[in-house]
Design a protein around this motif. Sequence first.
Motif, PDB file in Angstrom:
ATOM      1  N   UNK A  60       2.609   0.546  12.318  1.00  0.00           N
ATOM      2  CA  UNK A  60       1.014   1.221  11.885  1.00  0.00           C
ATOM      3  C   UNK A  60       1.548   1.746  10.393  1.00  0.00           C
ATOM      4  N   UNK A  61       2.523   2.414  10.223  1.00  0.00           N
ATOM      5  CA  UNK A  61       2.833   2.767   8.794  1.00  0.00           C
ATOM      6  C   UNK A  61       3.410   1.345   8.116  1.00  0.00           C
ATOM      7  N   UNK A  62       4.361   0.759   8.569  1.00  0.00           N
ATOM      8  CA  UNK A  62       4.371  -1.046   7.260  1.00  0.00           C
ATOM      9  C   UNK A  62       3.280  -1.128   7.228  1.00  0.00           C
ATOM     10  N   UNK A  63       1.676  -1.398   8.246  1.00  0.00           N
ATOM     11  CA  UNK A  63       1.182  -1.968   7.634  1.00  0.00           C
ATOM     12  C   UNK A  63       0.034  -1.503   6.710  1.00  0.00           C
ATOM     13  N   UNK A  64       0.251  -0.165   6.648  1.00  0.00           N
ATOM     14  CA  UNK A  64      -0.358   0.743   6.011  1.00  0.00           C
ATOM     15  C   UNK A  64       0.338   0.477   4.500  1.00  0.00           C
ATOM     16  N   UNK A  65       1.618   0.379   4.646  1.00  0.00           N
ATOM     17  CA  UNK A  65       1.963   0.552   3.281  1.00  0.00           C
ATOM     18  C   UNK A  65       2.181  -1.302   2.498  1.00  0.00           C
ATOM     19  N   UNK A  66       1.926  -2.183   3.143  1.00  0.00           N
ATOM     20  CA  UNK A  66       1.843  -3.298   2.543  1.00  0.00           C
ATOM     21  C   UNK A  66       0.219  -2.705   2.006  1.00  0.00           C
ATOM     22  N   UNK A  75       6.315   4.164   0.083  1.00  0.00           N
ATOM     23  CA  UNK A  75       5.229   4.702   1.245  1.00  0.00           C
ATOM     24  C   UNK A  75       5.684   5.614   1.027  1.00  0.00           C
ATOM     25  N   UNK A  76       6.107   6.266   2.249  1.00  0.00           N
ATOM     26  CA  UNK A  76       7.522   7.625   2.935  1.00  0.00           C
ATOM     27  C   UNK A  76       7.615   8.350   1.860  1.00  0.00           C
ATOM     28  N   UNK A  77       8.389   7.508   0.670  1.00  0.00           N
ATOM     29  CA  UNK A  77       8.911   8.811  -0.021  1.00  0.00           C
ATOM     30  C   UNK A  77       7.182   9.249  -1.408  1.00  0.00           C
ATOM     31  N   UNK A  78       6.527   8.590  -1.460  1.00  0.00           N
ATOM     32  CA  UNK A  78       5.334   9.018  -2.399  1.00  0.00           C
ATOM     33  C   UNK A  78       4.793   9.910  -1.393  1.00  0.00           C
ATOM     34  N   UNK A  79       4.399   9.667   0.124  1.00  0.00           N
ATOM     35  CA  UNK A  79       3.918  10.269   0.799  1.00  0.00           C
ATOM     36  C   UNK A  79       4.715  12.295   1.111  1.00  0.00           C
ATOM     37  N   UNK A  80       6.325  11.564   1.506  1.00  0.00           N
ATOM     38  CA  UNK A  80       6.638  13.016   1.263  1.00  0.00           C
ATOM     39  C   UNK A  80       6.363  13.657   0.272  1.00  0.00           C
ATOM     40  N   UNK A  81       7.068  13.554  -1.222  1.00  0.00           N
ATOM     41  CA  UNK A  81       6.537  13.962  -2.178  1.00  0.00           C
ATOM     42  C   UNK A  81       5.170  14.434  -2.939  1.00  0.00           C
TER      43      UNK A  81
END
Length: 142
Positions: A60-66, A75-81
């Motif tokens: 689901x995270x891969x799909x949301x990123x795409x 996507x993960x790095x931006x959400x973390x920041x």
Amino acid sequence: HRRLGDGCFENFMAEKEDIRLSLAKRAKTLASAFSSLEGMTCNRVEGAIYAFPRIHLPAAAIKAAKAEGMSPDLFYACRLLDATGIAVVPGSGFHQVSGRNKATGTWHIRCTILPGEDKIKVMIPRLKEFHESFMNEFRDRS
């Protein structure tokens, strides 16, 4: 050229050893913290100033990123920041090789070990809290 017997040689050597030991401690602390997180693995940091943990992201995270036109690690790095102020670099910026299954590939982040030990101690709980929340948000519900 510094050598034994110089007035500051012993101080220089002690300071050099303190820095080396502190970097080694920070590297071990960060690698252990990343490896303790669900879906993350991190090799021991040796001879570098970066940890490079692998992230096994939920579908689901891969799909949301795409859907946002991003690679999953970006996507993960931006959400973390955005959530914590912790800045990491997505591994896709280093032209990481996709796995045999191009649909899943492999994803990494790069995190420096240079912040002081006190800053790393403060960062780790924020990282863990974010990661747990992120994984829960995108957890595969099969």
